[in-house]
Design a protein around this motif. Structure first.
Motif, PDB file in Angstrom:
ATOM      1  N   TYR A  52       0.849  -1.241  -0.185  1.00 41.90           N
ATOM      2  CA  TYR A  52      -0.060   0.025   0.079  1.00 41.90           C
ATOM      3  C   TYR A  52       0.831   1.254   0.103  1.00 41.90           C
ATOM      4  CZ  TYR A  52      -3.497   3.384   1.328  1.00 41.90           C
ATOM      5  OH  TYR A  52      -4.500   4.456   1.519  1.00 41.90           O
ATOM      6  N   ARG A  56       1.093   3.952  -3.207  1.00 40.09           N
ATOM      7  CA  ARG A  56       0.736   5.320  -2.942  1.00 40.09           C
ATOM      8  C   ARG A  56       1.962   6.454  -2.978  1.00 40.09           C
ATOM      9  NH1 ARG A  56      -3.684   6.976   0.085  1.00 40.09           N
ATOM     10  NH2 ARG A  56      -2.857   8.990  -0.464  1.00 40.09           N
ATOM     11  N   ASP A 268       0.498  12.700  -0.368  1.00 45.14           N
ATOM     12  CA  ASP A 268       1.249  12.213  -1.453  1.00 45.14           C
ATOM     13  C   ASP A 268       2.842  12.277  -1.024  1.00 45.14           C
ATOM     14  OD1 ASP A 268      -0.711  11.440  -3.133  1.00 45.14           O
ATOM     15  OD2 ASP A 268      -0.848  13.370  -4.016  1.00 45.14           O
TER      16      ASP A 268
END
Length: 302
Positions: A52, A56, A268
């Motif tokens: 994950y 991302r 981010d």
């Protein structure tokens, strides 16, 4: 001529208790399945978290991200300053804590006689390793930052982290020294070597795999620490202009920058930093395995 008689299992009780004749119990099968299930869940959790985070954050990784500092004027974001600050804190912390930890372990294991004093020291060491990092940060801020006048600086953070990893290095070194056979000590002392010479030339090289593993695991804790450094090292992100002067300046590590990015809802950027941290942690664990295997091989060959 002697006849070899085969005694039936009914007449030979020992044969009935052979491991080859034991029946597999249902409880053993259930426990084995639970063990494999727990191991599989642990692996899946690790893979899930890493997958994950990489999914991302991998898109944020580029040359600019790794080689620049945040700039409002240019509109850029980079973590090179945080990487340099992390290296500063790792190196300074190890320079302080490693000699103290190894020296303490040598004293407790080789010089101090077993008794109440040694038990008290070991108990306090274990208790020290269980104190939450936020309390270390509070103590470091009050004592090193305020009382000693070091303020928010890399040196304050390093001194605080030295207290945190000292128990880890001490205990791992102690356990490594205990694995060295007693015959090594008696043999060296028997041929006239002094105790310190025996420790320096025989015990420490033999215990080096465990010592190195403890030091490298300590690096992993330093890299991943944030709460204590938030109170002590600050959040500066600029590159140092003076190599030694930077030690007394504020310096935020990668974990601090990750926290600040999450606080500002810049997810981010936070996941990009998380990818870098994961790569560093994986590299540290791989290095620990490699060096431990290498030292073990060298000790066996010698």
């Amino acid at each position: 001529m002697t006849n070899n008689l085969v005694i039936p299992a009914q007449q030979n009780p020992a044969a009935s208790y052979s491991i080859y004749n034991r029946k597999t119990r249902i409880s053993d099968m259930v426990l084995t399945a639970l063990i494999y299930l727990c191991a599989s869940v642990s692996i899946l959790v690790l893979v899930g978290i890493m997958g994950y985070v990489f999914a991302r954050g991998i898109s944020q990784i580029n040359v600019e991200f790794l080689t620049s500092v945040p700039s409002t004027i240019k509109g850029t974001f980079g973590i090179i300053g945080n990487i340099v600050n992390t290296l500063y804190i790792v190196i300074i912390t190890l320079l302080i804590a490693t000699p103290m930890g190894v020296g303490s372990a040598i004293y407790l294991n080789e010089y101090a006689k077993g008794g109440r004093a040694v038990r008290v020291i070991e108990f306090t060491t274990e208790t020290l390793s269980g104190i939450p990092s936020i309390i270390f940060g509070l103590f470091g801020y009050v004592f090193f930052g305020t009382t000693l006048g070091l303020g928010y600086s890399i040196l304050t953070g390093s001194l605080t982290l030295s207290l945190m990893i000292l128990p880890l290095i001490t205990r791992t070194t102690q356990e490594a020294l205990k694995t060295v056979p007693e015959s090594y000590r008696s043999g060296a002392l028997g041929i006239g070597a002094t105790k310190w010479y025996m420790i320096r030339t025989i015990l420490l090289p033999s215990a080096m795999p465990g010592i190195v593993t403890g030091v490298i695991l300590s690096i992993g804790r330093i890299v991943g620490e944030s709460a204590a450094l938030l109170f002590t090292a600050g959040s500066g992100y600029l590159l140092p202009k003076d190599f030694f002067g930077k030690i007394l300046e504020s310096g935020g590590t990668l974990t601090i920058q990750l926290y600040l990015s999450m606080q500002k809802a810049k997810y981010d950027q936070a996941f990009g930093i998380a990818v870098v941290l994961l790569v560093i942690v994986l590299a540290i664990n791989g290095l620990a395995k490699f060096l431990s295997h290498k030292f073990n091989t060298e000790v066996k060959e010698s």
